[in-house]
Write a protein that holds these residues in place. Sequence first.
Motif, PDB file in Angstrom:
ATOM      1  N   SER A  53       9.276 -15.481 -20.354  1.00 59.19           N
ATOM      2  CA  SER A  53       9.753 -14.517 -21.349  1.00 59.19           C
ATOM      3  C   SER A  53       8.568 -13.883 -22.052  1.00 59.19           C
ATOM      4  CB  SER A  53      10.656 -15.206 -22.380  1.00 59.19           C
ATOM      5  OG  SER A  53      10.976 -14.324 -23.437  1.00 59.19           O
ATOM      6  N   LEU A  54       8.543 -12.565 -22.058  1.00 57.58           N
ATOM      7  CA  LEU A  54       7.539 -11.810 -22.809  1.00 57.58           C
ATOM      8  C   LEU A  54       8.161 -11.168 -24.043  1.00 57.58           C
ATOM      9  CD1 LEU A  54       5.567 -10.026 -19.940  1.00 57.58           C
ATOM     10  CD2 LEU A  54       4.864 -11.998 -21.287  1.00 57.58           C
ATOM     11  N   GLY A  55       9.283 -11.722 -24.500  1.00 55.66           N
ATOM     12  CA  GLY A  55       9.977 -11.122 -25.626  1.00 55.66           C
ATOM     13  C   GLY A  55      10.197 -12.054 -26.793  1.00 55.66           C
ATOM     14  N   GLN A  56       9.404 -13.138 -26.888  1.00 57.29           N
ATOM     15  CA  GLN A  56       9.608 -14.061 -28.001  1.00 57.29           C
ATOM     16  C   GLN A  56       9.295 -13.400 -29.340  1.00 57.29           C
ATOM     17  OE1 GLN A  56      11.426 -16.123 -25.971  1.00 57.29           O
ATOM     18  NE2 GLN A  56      10.880 -17.561 -27.584  1.00 57.29           N
ATOM     19  N   GLY A  57       8.448 -12.385 -29.319  1.00 53.92           N
ATOM     20  CA  GLY A  57       8.183 -11.654 -30.555  1.00 53.92           C
ATOM     21  C   GLY A  57       9.419 -10.960 -31.091  1.00 53.92           C
ATOM     22  N   ALA A  58      10.360 -10.619 -30.206  1.00 51.66           N
ATOM     23  CA  ALA A  58      11.604  -9.985 -30.649  1.00 51.66           C
ATOM     24  C   ALA A  58      12.436 -10.954 -31.480  1.00 51.66           C
ATOM     25  CB  ALA A  58      12.400  -9.496 -29.439  1.00 51.66           C
ATOM     26  N   ALA A 110      11.906  -7.528 -18.242  1.00 55.68           N
ATOM     27  CA  ALA A 110      13.150  -7.243 -18.952  1.00 55.68           C
ATOM     28  C   ALA A 110      13.072  -7.725 -20.404  1.00 55.68           C
ATOM     29  CB  ALA A 110      14.330  -7.895 -18.241  1.00 55.68           C
ATOM     30  N   THR A 111      12.501  -8.904 -20.623  1.00 53.54           N
ATOM     31  CA  THR A 111      12.363  -9.401 -21.998  1.00 53.54           C
ATOM     32  C   THR A 111      11.353  -8.558 -22.779  1.00 53.54           C
ATOM     33  OG1 THR A 111      10.747 -11.024 -21.188  1.00 53.54           O
ATOM     34  CG2 THR A 111      13.034 -11.759 -21.442  1.00 53.54           C
ATOM     35  N   LEU A 112      10.327  -8.076 -22.098  1.00 54.26           N
ATOM     36  CA  LEU A 112       9.370  -7.190 -22.759  1.00 54.26           C
ATOM     37  C   LEU A 112      10.041  -5.886 -23.182  1.00 54.26           C
ATOM     38  CD1 LEU A 112       6.438  -6.597 -23.591  1.00 54.26           C
ATOM     39  CD2 LEU A 112       6.052  -5.722 -21.286  1.00 54.26           C
ATOM     40  N   ALA A 113      10.869  -5.342 -22.294  1.00 52.45           N
ATOM     41  CA  ALA A 113      11.615  -4.123 -22.636  1.00 52.45           C
ATOM     42  C   ALA A 113      12.560  -4.371 -23.803  1.00 52.45           C
ATOM     43  CB  ALA A 113      12.390  -3.635 -21.419  1.00 52.45           C
ATOM     44  N   MET A 114      13.147  -5.567 -23.859  1.00 52.49           N
ATOM     45  CA  MET A 114      14.039  -5.918 -24.966  1.00 52.49           C
ATOM     46  C   MET A 114      13.298  -5.828 -26.302  1.00 52.49           C
ATOM     47  SD  MET A 114      15.499  -9.706 -25.804  1.00 52.49           S
ATOM     48  CE  MET A 114      13.802 -10.237 -26.006  1.00 52.49           C
ATOM     49  N   GLN A 115      12.058  -6.336 -26.341  1.00 46.99           N
ATOM     50  CA  GLN A 115      11.300  -6.273 -27.587  1.00 46.99           C
ATOM     51  C   GLN A 115      10.968  -4.834 -27.953  1.00 46.99           C
ATOM     52  OE1 GLN A 115       7.902  -8.834 -27.842  1.00 46.99           O
ATOM     53  NE2 GLN A 115       7.142  -7.900 -29.712  1.00 46.99           N
ATOM     54  N   LEU A 116      10.611  -4.024 -26.978  1.00 50.22           N
ATOM     55  CA  LEU A 116      10.299  -2.622 -27.255  1.00 50.22           C
ATOM     56  C   LEU A 116      11.516  -1.885 -27.810  1.00 50.22           C
ATOM     57  CD1 LEU A 116       8.162  -1.792 -24.087  1.00 50.22           C
ATOM     58  CD2 LEU A 116       7.339  -2.127 -26.424  1.00 50.22           C
ATOM     59  N   ILE A 117      12.684  -2.163 -27.243  1.00 50.73           N
ATOM     60  CA  ILE A 117      13.917  -1.529 -27.729  1.00 50.73           C
ATOM     61  C   ILE A 117      14.215  -1.978 -29.156  1.00 50.73           C
ATOM     62  CG2 ILE A 117      16.411  -1.406 -27.400  1.00 50.73           C
ATOM     63  CD1 ILE A 117      15.877  -1.654 -24.379  1.00 50.73           C
ATOM     64  N   VAL A 233       3.794  -5.786 -29.566  1.00 51.73           N
ATOM     65  CA  VAL A 233       4.022  -6.376 -28.246  1.00 51.73           C
ATOM     66  C   VAL A 233       2.967  -7.431 -27.944  1.00 51.73           C
ATOM     67  CG1 VAL A 233       4.104  -5.874 -25.775  1.00 51.73           C
ATOM     68  CG2 VAL A 233       5.176  -4.312 -27.405  1.00 51.73           C
ATOM     69  N   LEU A 234       1.770  -7.232 -28.459  1.00 50.05           N
ATOM     70  CA  LEU A 234       0.681  -8.172 -28.199  1.00 50.05           C
ATOM     71  C   LEU A 234       1.016  -9.576 -28.687  1.00 50.05           C
ATOM     72  CD1 LEU A 234      -2.224  -8.589 -27.202  1.00 50.05           C
ATOM     73  CD2 LEU A 234      -3.018  -7.962 -29.497  1.00 50.05           C
ATOM     74  N   ILE A 235       1.875  -9.688 -29.693  1.00 52.25           N
ATOM     75  CA  ILE A 235       2.166 -11.013 -30.241  1.00 52.25           C
ATOM     76  C   ILE A 235       2.919 -11.879 -29.224  1.00 52.25           C
ATOM     77  CG2 ILE A 235       4.411 -10.495 -31.317  1.00 52.25           C
ATOM     78  CD1 ILE A 235       3.477 -12.086 -33.733  1.00 52.25           C
ATOM     79  N   SER A 236       3.789 -11.271 -28.405  1.00 51.01           N
ATOM     80  CA  SER A 236       4.496 -12.027 -27.370  1.00 51.01           C
ATOM     81  C   SER A 236       3.533 -12.492 -26.285  1.00 51.01           C
ATOM     82  CB  SER A 236       5.612 -11.179 -26.760  1.00 51.01           C
ATOM     83  OG  SER A 236       6.634 -10.934 -27.704  1.00 51.01           O
ATOM     84  N   ILE A 237       2.600 -11.630 -25.920  1.00 54.40           N
ATOM     85  CA  ILE A 237       1.582 -12.016 -24.939  1.00 54.40           C
ATOM     86  C   ILE A 237       0.722 -13.147 -25.504  1.00 54.40           C
ATOM     87  CG2 ILE A 237      -0.395 -11.184 -23.611  1.00 54.40           C
ATOM     88  CD1 ILE A 237       0.882  -8.406 -23.694  1.00 54.40           C
ATOM     89  N   GLN A 238       0.454 -13.074 -26.789  1.00 52.58           N
ATOM     90  CA  GLN A 238      -0.349 -14.108 -27.446  1.00 52.58           C
ATOM     91  C   GLN A 238       0.319 -15.467 -27.344  1.00 52.58           C
ATOM     92  OE1 GLN A 238      -2.147 -13.094 -31.323  1.00 52.58           O
ATOM     93  NE2 GLN A 238      -1.240 -14.963 -32.106  1.00 52.58           N
ATOM     94  N   ALA A 281     -11.384  -1.433 -31.922  1.00 51.95           N
ATOM     95  CA  ALA A 281     -12.066  -2.647 -31.456  1.00 51.95           C
ATOM     96  C   ALA A 281     -11.178  -3.894 -31.485  1.00 51.95           C
ATOM     97  CB  ALA A 281     -13.335  -2.871 -32.282  1.00 51.95           C
ATOM     98  N   PRO A 282     -10.366  -4.132 -32.556  1.00 52.27           N
ATOM     99  CA  PRO A 282      -9.565  -5.366 -32.564  1.00 52.27           C
ATOM    100  C   PRO A 282      -8.620  -5.482 -31.375  1.00 52.27           C
ATOM    101  CG  PRO A 282      -9.636  -4.398 -34.757  1.00 52.27           C
ATOM    102  CD  PRO A 282     -10.258  -3.404 -33.836  1.00 52.27           C
ATOM    103  N   SER A 283      -7.882  -4.414 -31.052  1.00 52.31           N
ATOM    104  CA  SER A 283      -6.924  -4.497 -29.946  1.00 52.31           C
ATOM    105  C   SER A 283      -7.629  -4.619 -28.608  1.00 52.31           C
ATOM    106  CB  SER A 283      -6.006  -3.277 -29.958  1.00 52.31           C
ATOM    107  OG  SER A 283      -6.753  -2.082 -29.828  1.00 52.31           O
TER     108      SER A 283
END
Length: 341
Positions: A53-58, A110-117, A233-238, A281-283
């Motif tokens: 899952s890439l959508g835990q940030g959601a 799909a989970t990443l798209a969920m967070q973007l939405i 979105v970076l927070i889910s990747i983190q 620079a941070p991102s």
Amino acid sequence: MIRLVAGLLVAAATLVLPAVLDDSALAVYILLGLAAMVTVGVSLLMGYAGQVSLGQGAFYAIGAYTAALLALNGVPPLAGLVAAPVVAALSALVIGVPLLRLRGHHLAFATLAMQLILLSLAGQLEITGGDIGLQAIPQFSVGSFEAGGASAYAYLTWAGLALVMLVTRNVIISRPGRALRALATSETAAASSGIPVGRYKLVVFALSAAFAGLAGGIYCFYTGYVAPGSFPVLISIQYIVMAVVGGLGTIWGAVVGATAITLLVQALNSLAALPGMPTYAPSVLSYAVYALVLILVVLFLPHGLLPAVTKRAGGADPPAHRPGRTRPPPRWPRSGRASRD
């Protein structure tokens, strides 16, 4: 005995640190605990259930917005904090019904798209404050007690983390935990053994979302402000990087990974704030270092930091379970006759 002593030392340090750290260090300490809370759910979801899952940030955002909206509308903060993981879990149940039909990278995207939405909706809806967000969120309180300082939120955060770790441990050692390991190894084999694959996938997805929602609820009271920009979105990747670095399929590995990556991010932020550094620079540094850390861990520490350290120290072996790993074939009797078993 070694594990007991280590656990007592960690518990003692957890209780002592809020009293000795300054405000800036306490902020890092709190964010570390919140990240570890979410990462434990990610480790459970990926390391035991084999679901990416890439959508835990959601769900982190859902918990934060839930607690904030309830507190701003006169609901006691304790009730808002309790509602945060519940709403996040219910949202995961609704979202998971169609999404969990997917597998592998299809599920991840799909989970990443969920967070973007979700972030897009939060930035446009009036109830969530749009791009400006929700401000002046009341302090967390229980009865006459009000968490007015950072040290109180540090204790609250790490108490929440202890609860999350306890729940996860009980799930892992239970019969459903063994079913999850079988599910991650082979969904087809698990289904043929009578395990309700779809139901178990949905429940563990909701449980990991509840952990993220609880962390989000504490976060909103601590900062007093939530906005779509608080949950990039970076927070889910983190969270994925933290789980992999610490050791997928281990509870304490999630805490180790969250600690390592949080401290690394703070160092990168300090580096990016130096005079002459560009605004982007941070991102850029974050993405580059995340990629480098993942490559190094996969190449040299495939089980993660904690299993590697414990094995080198002569402790427990790395987790026997890894998604996609199958057991050796059974040994049949040498004679042509059937086994008496």
